[in-house]
Design an enzyme around this catalytic site. Structure first.
Site, PDB file in Angstrom:
ATOM      1  N   ASP A   1      11.800  -8.155 -18.296  1.00 42.96           N
ATOM      2  CA  ASP A   1      11.196  -8.425 -17.695  1.00 42.96           C
ATOM      3  C   ASP A   1      11.537  -7.948 -16.024  1.00 42.96           C
ATOM      4  OD1 ASP A   1       8.651  -7.024 -16.828  1.00 42.96           O
ATOM      5  OD2 ASP A   1       7.287  -8.898 -17.134  1.00 42.96           O
ATOM      6  N   ASP A   2      11.245  -6.825 -15.221  1.00 38.99           N
ATOM      7  CA  ASP A   2      11.987  -6.415 -13.844  1.00 38.99           C
ATOM      8  C   ASP A   2      11.426  -7.998 -13.124  1.00 38.99           C
ATOM      9  OD1 ASP A   2       9.019  -5.350 -14.058  1.00 38.99           O
ATOM     10  OD2 ASP A   2       9.261  -6.516 -12.196  1.00 38.99           O
TER      11      ASP A   2
ATOM     12  N   CYS B   1       1.170  -1.132   0.257  1.00 40.62           N
ATOM     13  CA  CYS B   1      -0.087  -0.352   0.172  1.00 40.62           C
ATOM     14  C   CYS B   1       0.924   1.057   0.304  1.00 40.62           C
ATOM     15  CB  CYS B   1      -1.004   0.143   1.082  1.00 40.62           C
ATOM     16  SG  CYS B   1      -1.558  -1.620   1.534  1.00 40.62           S
TER      17      CYS B   1
ATOM     18  N   GLY C   1       2.096  -2.819   5.047  1.00 37.80           N
ATOM     19  CA  GLY C   1       2.872  -4.274   5.645  1.00 37.80           C
ATOM     20  C   GLY C   1       2.444  -5.289   5.831  1.00 37.80           C
TER      21      GLY C   1
ATOM     22  N   TYR D   1      10.409  -3.906  -7.875  1.00 39.05           N
ATOM     23  CA  TYR D   1       9.093  -3.608  -8.965  1.00 39.05           C
ATOM     24  C   TYR D   1       8.509  -2.265  -8.046  1.00 39.05           C
ATOM     25  CZ  TYR D   1       4.203  -4.297  -9.984  1.00 39.05           C
ATOM     26  OH  TYR D   1       3.009  -4.086 -10.622  1.00 39.05           O
TER      27      TYR D   1
ATOM     28  N   THR E   1       7.474  -1.401 -16.106  1.00 44.27           N
ATOM     29  CA  THR E   1       8.777  -1.180 -14.481  1.00 44.27           C
ATOM     30  C   THR E   1       9.688  -1.351 -15.369  1.00 44.27           C
ATOM     31  OG1 THR E   1       6.768  -1.743 -13.061  1.00 44.27           O
ATOM     32  CG2 THR E   1       9.391  -2.409 -12.917  1.00 44.27           C
TER      33      THR E   1
HETATM   34  O1  LIG Z   1       4.487 -12.537 -13.388  1.00 49.79           O
HETATM   35  P1  LIG Z   1       3.893 -11.923 -13.227  1.00 49.79           P
HETATM   36  O2  LIG Z   1       2.442 -12.954 -11.956  1.00 49.79           O
HETATM   37  O3  LIG Z   1       3.343 -11.714 -14.550  1.00 49.79           O
HETATM   38  O4  LIG Z   1       4.983 -10.789 -12.295  1.00 49.79           O
HETATM   39  C1  LIG Z   1       5.616  -9.534 -13.370  1.00 49.79           C
HETATM   40  C2  LIG Z   1       5.195  -9.175 -14.036  1.00 49.79           C
HETATM   41  O5  LIG Z   1       3.369  -7.932 -13.164  1.00 49.79           O
HETATM   42  C3  LIG Z   1       4.054  -6.843 -13.204  1.00 49.79           C
HETATM   43  O6  LIG Z   1       3.901  -6.081 -14.268  1.00 49.79           O
HETATM   44  P2  LIG Z   1       2.514  -4.847 -14.574  1.00 49.79           P
HETATM   45  O7  LIG Z   1       1.901  -5.049 -15.186  1.00 49.79           O
HETATM   46  O8  LIG Z   1       2.041  -5.530 -12.439  1.00 49.79           O
HETATM   47  O9  LIG Z   1       2.843  -3.529 -13.343  1.00 49.79           O
HETATM   48  P3  LIG Z   1       4.405  -2.504 -15.043  1.00 49.79           P
HETATM   49  O10 LIG Z   1       3.801  -2.199 -15.782  1.00 49.79           O
HETATM   50  O11 LIG Z   1       4.877  -1.345 -13.445  1.00 49.79           O
HETATM   51  O12 LIG Z   1       5.891  -3.239 -15.253  1.00 49.79           O
HETATM   52  C4  LIG Z   1       6.180  -7.364 -13.337  1.00 49.79           C
HETATM   53  O13 LIG Z   1       6.045  -5.751 -13.540  1.00 49.79           O
HETATM   54  C5  LIG Z   1       5.903  -8.512 -14.302  1.00 49.79           C
HETATM   55  O14 LIG Z   1       5.704  -7.650 -15.770  1.00 49.79           O
HETATM   56  N1  LIG Z   2       0.009  -3.635   0.992  1.00 55.16           N
HETATM   57  C1  LIG Z   2      -0.642  -3.478   1.878  1.00 55.16           C
HETATM   58  O1  LIG Z   2       0.330  -2.725   2.479  1.00 55.16           O
HETATM   59  C2  LIG Z   2      -1.209  -3.941   2.710  1.00 55.16           C
HETATM   60  C3  LIG Z   2      -1.627  -3.323   4.397  1.00 55.16           C
HETATM   61  C4  LIG Z   2      -2.681  -4.514   5.119  1.00 55.16           C
HETATM   62  N2  LIG Z   2      -2.232  -5.671   5.275  1.00 55.16           N
HETATM   63  C5  LIG Z   2      -3.814  -4.341   4.304  1.00 55.16           C
HETATM   64  O2  LIG Z   2      -3.716  -5.766   3.634  1.00 55.16           O
HETATM   65  O3  LIG Z   2      -5.096  -3.408   3.954  1.00 55.16           O
HETATM   66 MG   LIG Z   3       5.385  -5.269 -15.676  1.00 53.26          MG
END
Ligand SMILES: O=P(O)(O)OC[C@H]1O[C@H](OP(=O)(O)OP(=O)(O)O)[C@H](O)[C@@H]1O
Ligand SMILES: NC(=O)CC[C@H](N)C(=O)O
Ligand SMILES: [Mg+2]
Length: 506
Positions: free
Chosen positions: A365-366, A2, A102, A257, A303
């Site tokens: 990818d990241d 969050c 968290g 990420y 990312t």
């Molecule tokens: O293997 P997966 O379960 O698919 O997760 C990994 C992917 O998810 C995230 O992208 P996301 O679309 O959330 O955000 P971004 O646009 O910031 O890259 C991350 O950057 C990877 O691309």
């Molecule tokens: N990703 C988070 O930081 C979530 C905070 C809290 N554990 C919730 O689920 O609301």
């Molecule tokens: Mg991505």
């Protein structure tokens, strides 16, 4: 993961909180909330949705006051119900509100203990409501109408003794002020800054420094692991170390990420860390794939772009943005439910055929978590006419669940769990797959701040920094939060009424 913000201001804070949350939207897309204090009264608006959809003019007008906190949520405990959107509020002592980023790992035991010893009822399944009640219980102990900063720090110190897990939190106490505190390992980020106005100094706390930049606050520093900072109603800032054995172990996945590249966390520029990841991974490709012919490096937006550009430099290859991202679709990884995540990849990304036709492409990818993105992207690259599709991940194999605020609760859902690279490569359908090594990832990040030598890396190596996680715990979290369990809960909930039940006309 969050996003949280808090401002002790000298003028109304509603718009600045809104702006801060908008800048932190990448940390949570599920729900948003703001609570302010005016005339000893809280005003709260929270609901499921993006910041722009949750707060309408009528809500903003009601969020009066010079002090407030805000939250954007990515649920990682409890349910996705609007009743679990944050900030949370409790009326005793004084009236306290709290926003949390968290996950607590001992929330269940704490909840039981709260009931037995303090007769406090926690109405939701949220760990953050537990944290608020623990804090409230400790703040009640001095049994005074006016708490001193020392009383506040004593309360946070006891909270730190009782609570285990990852938590960066901001709380407000009516009549007293705002406290920001971070767990002893500093797993989740938290920074603060100030802005000088004619009426005096205003302070702002936020998950990431980018929120301070966007709101015109100048960065002061990170809140240290285990530290609490209290800004009293009259604008005085007090700070104290409130944990024994506090030492940095920030979550390395923030740098891979979660965080925005223009943020600096614990003196580490997220952008620079990602460029370093690109250098390391580029060098590895050069070393290990000397026999492969690669024509072009293509990032998987968004990312990985900074990482892929640097890899292209190292490999002396062209960098091409071969995928176009629909800017109106959010991050897929933090969407709830695998079905939605799966559908969103193709809605979000589309290939530019001429960048693929007849070429050997290296997609970057990241990270690869469930493999939702990579499997579909490889397919899209082939459909666009690529000859060979190679894939590189700037993070190592993700094999273990996360328990500190990233929603990876089930090992079975992770594509690399119990699998070697060959096998993962086959399942995403690529012609070759290469992962960054964990030592290289750590050195890419710590290069920016050599004082931090330890990171929370459990998703890669299964070492949980809080020391309380065993297989039985992981099994419990898996049963509670795997995709099937979450969707069952969501459908059961949709027919029920809850304590917090605002309708759209509110
Ligand atoms: O293997 P997966 O379960 O698919 O997760 C990994 C992917 O998810 C995230 O992208 P996301 O679309 O959330 O955000 P971004 O646009 O910031 O890259 C991350 O950057 C990877 O691309
Ligand atoms: N990703 C988070 O930081 C979530 C905070 C809290 N554990 C919730 O689920 O609301
Ligand atoms: Mg991505």
């Amino acid at each position: 993961m969050c996003g949280i913000v808090g401002i002790v201001g000298t003028t109304p804070v509603n718009q600045t909180l809104y702006d801060g949350l908008t800048v932190l939207q990448h940390r949570g897309q599920d729900a948003a909330g703001i609570i302010t204090i005016d005339n000893n009264t809280f005003s709260l608006r929270k609901d499921n949705g993006l910041v722009k959809d949750v707060f309408h003019t009528r809500h903003m007008k009601r969020l009066q006051g010079d002090m407030g906190i805000g939250h954007v949520r990515y649920p990682t405990a409890g349910s996705s119900s609007s009743a679990e959107a944050q900030p949370f509020y409790v009326n005793s002592p004084f009236g306290i509100a709290l926003a949390h980023n968290g996950n607590l790992t001992n929330a269940e035991a704490l909840k039981e203990d709260l009931f037995k010893t303090a007769k406090r009822h926690v109405n939701t399944t949220s760990d953050s409501e537990v944290l608020l009640n623990i804090l409230a219980h400790e703040l009640a102990k001095p049994n005074k109408l006016e708490l001193s900063p020392e009383d506040v720090f004593t309360a946070v110190t006891t909270v730190n003794c009782k609570v285990v897990g990852g938590y960066a939190s901001i709380a407000m106490i009516i009549g007293h002020g705002m406290i920001a505190f971070r767990d002893a390992n500093g797993i989740r980020p938290l920074v603060f800054g100030k802005r000088e106005t004619e009426q005096g100094i205003e302070y702002m706390f936020a998950s990431e420094s980018v929120a301070l930049d966007a709101c015109g606050f100048s960065f002061i520093r990170d809140v240290a692991p285990g530290e609490a900072i209290f800004v009293s109603n009259d604008g005085q800032l007090h700070s104290q170390q409130c944990a024994n054995n506090a030492a940095y172990s920030p979550c390395i996945f923030e740098f891979v990420y979660f965080a925005r590249p223009d943020s600096t966390i614990d003196k580490i520029s997220v952008y620079a860390a990602r460029v370093n990841m690109g250098t390391k991974l580029g060098e590895k490709v050069k070393r290990e794939w000397a026999d492969k012919e690669i024509d072009v490096v293509i990032p998987i937006p968004e990312t990985s772009c900074d990482i892929a550009l640097e890899m292209a430099n190292v490999l002396e290859l062209p960098y091409r943005q071969g995928f176009v991202k629909n800017r109106y679709i959010g991050r897929t990884f933090i969407m709830p439910g695998q079905e939605m995540r799966k559908k969103s990849v193709r809605r979000k990304l589309n290939a530019i055929a001429q960048e693929f036709k007849g070429k050997n492409v290296l997609l970057v990818d990241d990270s690869i978590v469930r493999g939702t993105t990579s499997a579909q992207i490889v397919e899209m690259a082939r459909e666009a006419g690529a000859k060979n599709v190679y894939f590189a991940s700037a993070a190592p194999e993700i094999r273990f669940p996360n328990v500190y605020g990233v929603d990876m609760p089930s090992a079975q859902e992770l594509i690399a769990h119990g699998r070697e690279v060959e096998d993962i490569n086959a399942s995403i359908g690529a012609d070759g797959l290469i992962y960054q090594s964990l030592p290289d990832l750590i050195s890419a990040v710590s290069k920016e701040n050599p004082e931090i030598t330890n990171f929370e890396t459990s998703v890669f190596d299964g070492n949980y920094v809080t020391g309380d996680i065993d297989q039985a715990y992981l099994n419990r979290i898996d049963a509670l939060r795997n995709d099937a369990a979450k969707s069952d809960r969501a459908s059961a909930m949709s027919s029920g009424l809850e304590l917090h039940n605002q309708d759209a006309s509110e």
